[in-house]
Design a protein around this motif. Structure first.
Motif, PDB file in Angstrom:
ATOM      1  N   ALA A  40       0.820  -1.212   0.000  1.00  0.00           N
ATOM      2  CA  ALA A  40       0.000   0.000   0.000  1.00  0.00           C
ATOM      3  C   ALA A  40       0.853   1.260   0.000  1.00  0.00           C
ATOM      4  O   ALA A  40       0.506   2.262  -0.636  1.00  0.00           O
ATOM      5  N   ARG A  41       1.976   1.213   0.702  1.00  0.00           N
ATOM      6  CA  ARG A  41       2.879   2.370   0.703  1.00  0.00           C
ATOM      7  C   ARG A  41       3.415   2.635  -0.702  1.00  0.00           C
ATOM      8  O   ARG A  41       3.508   3.785  -1.144  1.00  0.00           O
ATOM      9  N   ARG A  42       3.758   1.565  -1.414  1.00  0.00           N
ATOM     10  CA  ARG A  42       4.232   1.729  -2.794  1.00  0.00           C
ATOM     11  C   ARG A  42       3.113   2.217  -3.713  1.00  0.00           C
ATOM     12  O   ARG A  42       3.373   2.918  -4.698  1.00  0.00           O
ATOM     13  N   ALA A  43       1.881   1.842  -3.371  1.00  0.00           N
ATOM     14  CA  ALA A  43       0.759   2.210  -4.234  1.00  0.00           C
ATOM     15  C   ALA A  43       0.303   3.649  -4.029  1.00  0.00           C
ATOM     16  O   ALA A  43       0.079   4.379  -5.001  1.00  0.00           O
ATOM     17  N   ILE A  44       0.153   4.083  -2.764  1.00  0.00           N
ATOM     18  CA  ILE A  44      -0.443   5.408  -2.524  1.00  0.00           C
ATOM     19  C   ILE A  44       0.415   6.317  -1.654  1.00  0.00           C
ATOM     20  O   ILE A  44       0.014   7.433  -1.324  1.00  0.00           O
ATOM     21  N   GLY A  45       1.603   5.848  -1.272  1.00  0.00           N
ATOM     22  CA  GLY A  45       2.556   6.707  -0.573  1.00  0.00           C
ATOM     23  C   GLY A  45       2.030   7.269   0.736  1.00  0.00           C
ATOM     24  O   GLY A  45       1.501   6.534   1.581  1.00  0.00           O
ATOM     25  N   ASP A  46       2.152   8.583   0.910  1.00  0.00           N
ATOM     26  CA  ASP A  46       1.808   9.239   2.171  1.00  0.00           C
ATOM     27  C   ASP A  46       0.306   9.318   2.428  1.00  0.00           C
ATOM     28  O   ASP A  46      -0.117   9.793   3.488  1.00  0.00           O
ATOM     29  N   LEU A  47      -0.490   8.864   1.469  1.00  0.00           N
ATOM     30  CA  LEU A  47      -1.937   8.816   1.693  1.00  0.00           C
ATOM     31  C   LEU A  47      -2.315   7.646   2.601  1.00  0.00           C
ATOM     32  O   LEU A  47      -3.465   7.540   3.028  1.00  0.00           O
ATOM     33  N   LEU A  48      -1.338   6.793   2.899  1.00  0.00           N
ATOM     34  CA  LEU A  48      -1.586   5.636   3.763  1.00  0.00           C
ATOM     35  C   LEU A  48      -1.313   5.991   5.216  1.00  0.00           C
ATOM     36  O   LEU A  48      -0.276   6.577   5.550  1.00  0.00           O
ATOM     37  N   ILE A  49      -2.246   5.616   6.107  1.00  0.00           N
ATOM     38  CA  ILE A  49      -2.090   5.822   7.549  1.00  0.00           C
ATOM     39  C   ILE A  49      -2.126   4.459   8.229  1.00  0.00           C
ATOM     40  O   ILE A  49      -3.190   3.860   8.389  1.00  0.00           O
ATOM     41  N   PRO A  50      -0.958   3.900   8.613  1.00  0.00           N
ATOM     42  CA  PRO A  50      -0.955   2.619   9.315  1.00  0.00           C
ATOM     43  C   PRO A  50      -1.397   2.787  10.768  1.00  0.00           C
ATOM     44  O   PRO A  50      -0.948   3.720  11.451  1.00  0.00           O
ATOM     45  N   VAL A  51      -2.267   1.904  11.210  1.00  0.00           N
ATOM     46  CA  VAL A  51      -2.816   1.969  12.568  1.00  0.00           C
ATOM     47  C   VAL A  51      -2.606   0.632  13.270  1.00  0.00           C
ATOM     48  O   VAL A  51      -2.980  -0.418  12.748  1.00  0.00           O
ATOM     49  N   TYR A  52      -1.995   0.687  14.429  1.00  0.00           N
ATOM     50  CA  TYR A  52      -1.831  -0.507  15.269  1.00  0.00           C
ATOM     51  C   TYR A  52      -2.735  -0.350  16.482  1.00  0.00           C
ATOM     52  O   TYR A  52      -2.648   0.643  17.216  1.00  0.00           O
ATOM     53  N   ILE A  53      -3.628  -1.315  16.696  1.00  0.00           N
ATOM     54  CA  ILE A  53      -4.535  -1.283  17.839  1.00  0.00           C
ATOM     55  C   ILE A  53      -3.979  -2.174  18.938  1.00  0.00           C
ATOM     56  O   ILE A  53      -3.859  -3.392  18.760  1.00  0.00           O
ATOM     57  N   ASP A  54      -3.640  -1.562  20.067  1.00  0.00           N
ATOM     58  CA  ASP A  54      -3.260  -2.342  21.247  1.00  0.00           C
ATOM     59  C   ASP A  54      -4.553  -2.751  21.933  1.00  0.00           C
ATOM     60  O   ASP A  54      -5.189  -1.965  22.627  1.00  0.00           O
ATOM     61  N   THR A  55      -4.944  -4.005  21.725  1.00  0.00           N
ATOM     62  CA  THR A  55      -6.216  -4.504  22.242  1.00  0.00           C
ATOM     63  C   THR A  55      -6.146  -4.882  23.716  1.00  0.00           C
ATOM     64  O   THR A  55      -7.171  -5.191  24.317  1.00  0.00           O
ATOM     65  N   GLY A  56      -4.923  -4.899  24.270  1.00  0.00           N
ATOM     66  CA  GLY A  56      -4.759  -5.408  25.627  1.00  0.00           C
ATOM     67  C   GLY A  56      -4.724  -6.923  25.663  1.00  0.00           C
ATOM     68  O   GLY A  56      -4.630  -7.528  26.725  1.00  0.00           O
ATOM     69  N   GLU A  82      -9.546  -1.190  27.242  1.00  0.00           N
ATOM     70  CA  GLU A  82     -10.822  -1.122  27.966  1.00  0.00           C
ATOM     71  C   GLU A  82     -11.998  -1.427  27.050  1.00  0.00           C
ATOM     72  O   GLU A  82     -12.942  -2.121  27.448  1.00  0.00           O
ATOM     73  N   GLN A  83     -11.954  -0.917  25.802  1.00  0.00           N
ATOM     74  CA  GLN A  83     -13.056  -1.185  24.870  1.00  0.00           C
ATOM     75  C   GLN A  83     -13.183  -2.674  24.573  1.00  0.00           C
ATOM     76  O   GLN A  83     -14.290  -3.216  24.521  1.00  0.00           O
ATOM     77  N   PHE A  84     -12.045  -3.347  24.383  1.00  0.00           N
ATOM     78  CA  PHE A  84     -12.109  -4.767  24.050  1.00  0.00           C
ATOM     79  C   PHE A  84     -12.546  -5.611  25.238  1.00  0.00           C
ATOM     80  O   PHE A  84     -13.367  -6.533  25.091  1.00  0.00           O
ATOM     81  N   LEU A  85     -12.028  -5.323  26.419  1.00  0.00           N
ATOM     82  CA  LEU A  85     -12.452  -6.082  27.600  1.00  0.00           C
ATOM     83  C   LEU A  85     -13.935  -5.893  27.873  1.00  0.00           C
ATOM     84  O   LEU A  85     -14.644  -6.842  28.235  1.00  0.00           O
ATOM     85  N   GLU A  86     -14.416  -4.670  27.687  1.00  0.00           N
ATOM     86  CA  GLU A  86     -15.845  -4.407  27.886  1.00  0.00           C
ATOM     87  C   GLU A  86     -16.675  -5.124  26.828  1.00  0.00           C
ATOM     88  O   GLU A  86     -17.726  -5.697  27.126  1.00  0.00           O
ATOM     89  N   GLY A  87     -16.202  -5.097  25.578  1.00  0.00           N
ATOM     90  CA  GLY A  87     -16.934  -5.758  24.504  1.00  0.00           C
ATOM     91  C   GLY A  87     -17.007  -7.267  24.674  1.00  0.00           C
ATOM     92  O   GLY A  87     -17.955  -7.905  24.196  1.00  0.00           O
ATOM     93  N   LEU A  88     -16.025  -7.849  25.357  1.00  0.00           N
ATOM     94  CA  LEU A  88     -15.983  -9.297  25.561  1.00  0.00           C
ATOM     95  C   LEU A  88     -16.595  -9.738  26.886  1.00  0.00           C
ATOM     96  O   LEU A  88     -16.727 -10.937  27.138  1.00  0.00           O
ATOM     97  N   ARG A  89     -16.971  -8.781  27.701  1.00  0.00           N
ATOM     98  CA  ARG A  89     -17.478  -9.097  29.042  1.00  0.00           C
ATOM     99  C   ARG A  89     -18.683 -10.042  28.988  1.00  0.00           C
ATOM    100  O   ARG A  89     -19.651  -9.827  28.248  1.00  0.00           O
ATOM    101  N   GLY A  90     -18.618 -11.122  29.777  1.00  0.00           N
ATOM    102  CA  GLY A  90     -19.747 -12.043  29.916  1.00  0.00           C
ATOM    103  C   GLY A  90     -19.910 -13.041  28.784  1.00  0.00           C
ATOM    104  O   GLY A  90     -20.782 -13.901  28.844  1.00  0.00           O
TER     105      GLY A  90
END
Length: 304
Positions: A40-56, A82-90
């Protein structure tokens, strides 16, 4: 087997054709999403925003290592434990757990997309993810586990037709470091699918410590395709001449080519005994250790 050079050329062309603005790249640090990052970086360069989600729900030191490796790529880190733990609660059912994870996963990415004014999502889905999801074996969080309704204009999957061994070939051709090219698979929902039953903060911490010990003992010496520890329930033990009702840890180590089939590794008895000793002594909450000898099929590689 995929013709690597032609695949890379075509994948870059397809990304350019599908994306007419900025795009998020869901980066886990595994070989699949890392390959997508380079394409994707080769395809669209700086238009790419890589995101890493620390899910806990990551392995010990995972987030810090990903930042170290990809920090120069403009990586955005989102802390969403917190979002993931809450989403998985129960939730105790494995399929419901995967769908709940997928829901939070996509909503967190949508939040970032709104902030960055992004309409496209690129993710590292591979062919076995579709086979297992659409075949009703298990819902991968990035396929059947995703919600049906989402805000993205399109979700783009550049390597969706590849098997894991083919992805590794592409990674090598792209010049990714061996640490990434040969990286052991780690499930998208993280440690949540290595905890049978409800996911809690306490269980996650125990599973994280157990996985570290298993990797320390087995990764370098035996080079498994995948190895891990899972919490499968509780059992009565004895510690310090006193009854202890603690966790049962199942250890799994398999060899495979593409993840579609797998065979358990033959681990020497003395190594298994050392594993049991470390797990029960270094993690006071653990009282039993078992080794999973089941091939795939009939089992899947992960327990959930």
């Amino acid at each position: 087997m995929v013709k690597v050079d032609r695949f890379i050329e075509k994948a870059i062309e397809n990304i350019r054709r599908q994306v007419d603005g900025k795009a998020l790249l869901a980066l886990s640090g595994g070989v699949d999403s890392s390959v997508c990052l380079v394409l994707a970086r080769r395809a669209i360069g700086d238009l790419l925003i890589p995101v890493y989600i620390d899910t806990g729900l990551m392995r010990e030191g995972e987030t810090e290592r990903i930042v170290e490796i990809f920090g120069d790529a403009g990586l955005r880190v989102v802390h969403a434990e917190e979002q993931f733990l809450e989403g998985l609660r129960g939730i105790t059912d494995p399929e419901e757990k995967r769908r709940a994870f997928g829901e939070v996963y996509l909503r967190v990415l949508e939040d970032v997309a709104r902030e960055e004014e992004v309409e496209y999502l690129i993710q590292g889905t591979i062919y076995p993810d579709f086979i297992e999801s659409l075949g009703g074996i298990k819902s991968h969080h990035n396929v059947k586990g995703l919600p049906d309704v989402y805000e993205f204009k399109a979700i783009i999957e550049p390597i969706r037709d590849l098997y894991k061994d083919e992805v590794r070939e592409v990674a090598r051709a792209l010049g990714l470091p061996p640490e990434i090219c040969e990286r052991m698979p780690f499930p998208g929902p993280g440690l949540s699918v290595r905890i049978l039953g409800e996911v809690t903060r306490e269980k996650v911490e125990i599973a994280r410590r157990a996985n570290r010990i298993v990797e320390e003992e087995l990764l370098e010496k035996f080079r498994p395709w995948q190895t891990y520890a899972a919490l499968v329930g509780k059992g009565t033990g004895v510690k310090g001449d006193v009854r202890a009702y603690g966790w049962i840890v199942a250890v799994r180590a398999v060899e495979s080519r593409d993840g579609m089939t797998a065979q358990p590794l033959e681990i020497p008895h003395e190594v298994l005994m050392r594993l049991a000793s470390r797990l029960t002594s270094e993690i006071p909450e653990v009282t039993h250790v078992m080794y999973d000898l089941t091939p795939k099929p009939p089992a899947t590689i992960e327990l959930e």
